[in-house]
Write an enzyme that holds these catalytic residues in place. Structure first.
Site, PDB file in Angstrom:
ATOM      1  N   ASN A 102      12.133 -14.766  -3.083  1.00 25.29           N
ATOM      2  CA  ASN A 102      11.469 -14.461  -1.803  1.00 25.29           C
ATOM      3  C   ASN A 102      12.653 -15.086  -0.795  1.00 25.29           C
ATOM      4  O   ASN A 102      13.174 -16.201  -1.125  1.00 25.29           O
ATOM      5  CB  ASN A 102      10.222 -15.090  -1.630  1.00 25.29           C
ATOM      6  CG  ASN A 102       9.483 -14.509  -0.239  1.00 25.29           C
ATOM      7  OD1 ASN A 102       9.357 -13.463  -0.225  1.00 25.29           O
ATOM      8  ND2 ASN A 102       9.162 -15.465   0.635  1.00 25.29           N
ATOM      9  N   HIS A 152      -4.504  -4.265  -2.211  1.00 22.46           N
ATOM     10  CA  HIS A 152      -5.050  -3.769  -0.944  1.00 22.46           C
ATOM     11  C   HIS A 152      -5.046  -2.077  -0.698  1.00 22.46           C
ATOM     12  O   HIS A 152      -5.077  -1.772   0.566  1.00 22.46           O
ATOM     13  CB  HIS A 152      -3.895  -4.525   0.188  1.00 22.46           C
ATOM     14  CG  HIS A 152      -3.747  -5.952   0.001  1.00 22.46           C
ATOM     15  ND1 HIS A 152      -2.894  -6.506   0.555  1.00 22.46           N
ATOM     16  CD2 HIS A 152      -4.748  -6.883  -0.155  1.00 22.46           C
ATOM     17  CE1 HIS A 152      -3.115  -8.151   0.252  1.00 22.46           C
ATOM     18  NE2 HIS A 152      -4.386  -8.011  -0.006  1.00 22.46           N
ATOM     19  N   ILE A 176      16.438  -9.255  -2.574  1.00 23.38           N
ATOM     20  CA  ILE A 176      15.834  -8.912  -3.550  1.00 23.38           C
ATOM     21  C   ILE A 176      16.255  -7.729  -4.200  1.00 23.38           C
ATOM     22  O   ILE A 176      16.157  -7.604  -5.335  1.00 23.38           O
ATOM     23  CB  ILE A 176      14.169  -8.510  -2.969  1.00 23.38           C
ATOM     24  CG1 ILE A 176      13.445  -9.753  -2.570  1.00 23.38           C
ATOM     25  CG2 ILE A 176      13.408  -7.598  -4.079  1.00 23.38           C
ATOM     26  CD1 ILE A 176      12.296  -9.469  -1.908  1.00 23.38           C
ATOM     27  N   VAL A 198       0.718  -1.090  -0.006  1.00 21.33           N
ATOM     28  CA  VAL A 198      -0.130  -0.090  -0.128  1.00 21.33           C
ATOM     29  C   VAL A 198       0.698   1.161   0.012  1.00 21.33           C
ATOM     30  O   VAL A 198       0.413   2.466   0.282  1.00 21.33           O
ATOM     31  CB  VAL A 198      -0.856  -0.026   1.230  1.00 21.33           C
ATOM     32  CG1 VAL A 198      -1.981  -1.272   1.213  1.00 21.33           C
ATOM     33  CG2 VAL A 198      -0.063  -0.060   2.795  1.00 21.33           C
ATOM     34  N   CYS A 224     -18.919  15.083   5.103  1.00 20.95           N
ATOM     35  CA  CYS A 224     -20.257  14.672   5.561  1.00 20.95           C
ATOM     36  C   CYS A 224     -20.088  14.364   7.369  1.00 20.95           C
ATOM     37  O   CYS A 224     -20.925  14.385   7.915  1.00 20.95           O
ATOM     38  CB  CYS A 224     -20.614  13.553   4.946  1.00 20.95           C
ATOM     39  SG  CYS A 224     -19.885  12.127   5.410  1.00 20.95           S
ATOM     40  N   THR A 262       7.009 -11.952  -1.462  1.00 21.31           N
ATOM     41  CA  THR A 262       5.551 -12.321  -0.955  1.00 21.31           C
ATOM     42  C   THR A 262       5.601 -13.808  -0.589  1.00 21.31           C
ATOM     43  O   THR A 262       6.280 -14.705  -1.095  1.00 21.31           O
ATOM     44  CB  THR A 262       4.493 -12.170  -2.057  1.00 21.31           C
ATOM     45  OG1 THR A 262       3.220 -12.718  -1.606  1.00 21.31           O
ATOM     46  CG2 THR A 262       4.931 -12.992  -3.430  1.00 21.31           C
ATOM     47  N   SER A 263       5.068 -14.111   0.474  1.00 18.80           N
ATOM     48  CA  SER A 263       5.004 -15.228   1.166  1.00 18.80           C
ATOM     49  C   SER A 263       4.108 -16.184   0.448  1.00 18.80           C
ATOM     50  O   SER A 263       4.108 -17.406   0.563  1.00 18.80           O
ATOM     51  CB  SER A 263       4.519 -15.064   2.614  1.00 18.80           C
ATOM     52  OG  SER A 263       3.124 -14.899   2.707  1.00 18.80           O
TER      53      SER A 263
END
Length: 250
Positions: free
Chosen positions: A212, A113, A230, A95, A149, A187-188
């Site tokens: 990974n 996400h 990485i 994100v 609002c 990423t897992s």
């Protein structure tokens, strides 16, 4: 006539951003493992029902390194591949917005996400910049409300207990089925539905490459598994791929 290079899909997880100073929340030493209570701060039901959880969440956002982070060599390597003429699409579980900050066009990044760089109103859905909301917190408003609002504001991320955007997920599935190379990096491959994309790519004939530090459930289906850091492994991998494509188009 020169053949068009094949589509490369990159599924990126938290591991691609650790070199930028953003922690891996689910890794062996990740925050969710060290402090399960911290998950409440990003769990929708707790967030909506408890003002104290929201106040703590805003303080967490203020102290988090996400908005101060800069792209690293892995993000930049993907941009170089895209600028070389190779069709690239990034599907990210992150994100942090670092793929776009590195120079990848917005339309080529699918944020499964959501993004921590914006806030959204849970009532009227108005969207605004996270930085502006954090300025209100810094000025003394512990739980800033929507200025349109008066509704509860939340980060424009998918919290625990929320569903992924079906449009974004649908686009990610389409890219996965269409690509000829699928690189899962940092990423897992345990968080669904994102994790299932690796298997879907393999099912549709893509070359599956996993970069990974830890083993993943899809290693056995991969054509190549890379355990090197990485920040150096991905640039080398993508450079090698670009050279192979270049030689093949001659």
């Amino acid at each position: 006539m020169t053949a068009k290079p094949p589509l490369v899909a990159v599924l990126s997880g938290a591991g691609i951003s650790t070199d930028s100073g953003i922690p891996d929340y689910r890794g062996p030493a990740g925050l969710w493992r060290r402090d399960p209570e911290a998950q409440k701060l990003v769990t929708y039901d707790f967030y909506m029902s408890d003002p104290e959880i929201r106040r703590r969440s805003w303080q967490m956002r203020r102290s988090a390194p996400t908005l101060r982070a800069r792209p690293n060599a892995a993000h930049e390597a993907i941009v170089r591949l895209e600028r070389s003429g190779t069709p690239v699409r990034v599907i990210t579980q992150n994100v942090d917005g670092l793929h776009q900050m590195a120079g990848l066009p917005e339309r080529k990044v699918l944020e499964l996400h959501g993004t921590a760089r914006a806030v959204t109103c849970t009532r009227c859905k108005a969207r605004s910049e996270m930085a502006a909301a954090l300025e209100r917190v810094a000025a003394g408003d512990p739980d800033p409300a929507c200025e349109v609002c008066g509704g509860i504001l939340k980060s424009a991320t998918v919290m625990f207990g929320e569903s992924l955007d079906p449009v974004v997920l649908g686009e990610a599935v389409a890219v996965t089925k269409a690509c000829e190379v699928f690189v899962a990096v940092g990423t897992s491959l345990t968080v669904h539905p994102a994790a299932a994309l690796a298997g879907l790519a393999a099912d549709h004939g893509a070359r599956l490459i996993i970069v990974n530090a830890e083993p993943t459930p899809y290693d056995g289906r991969a054509d190549e598994v890379v355990r090197e850091p990485i920040g150096t492994a991905l640039p080398a991998l993508l450079e090698r791929y670009a050279q192979d494509v270049s030689r093949g188009s001659r």
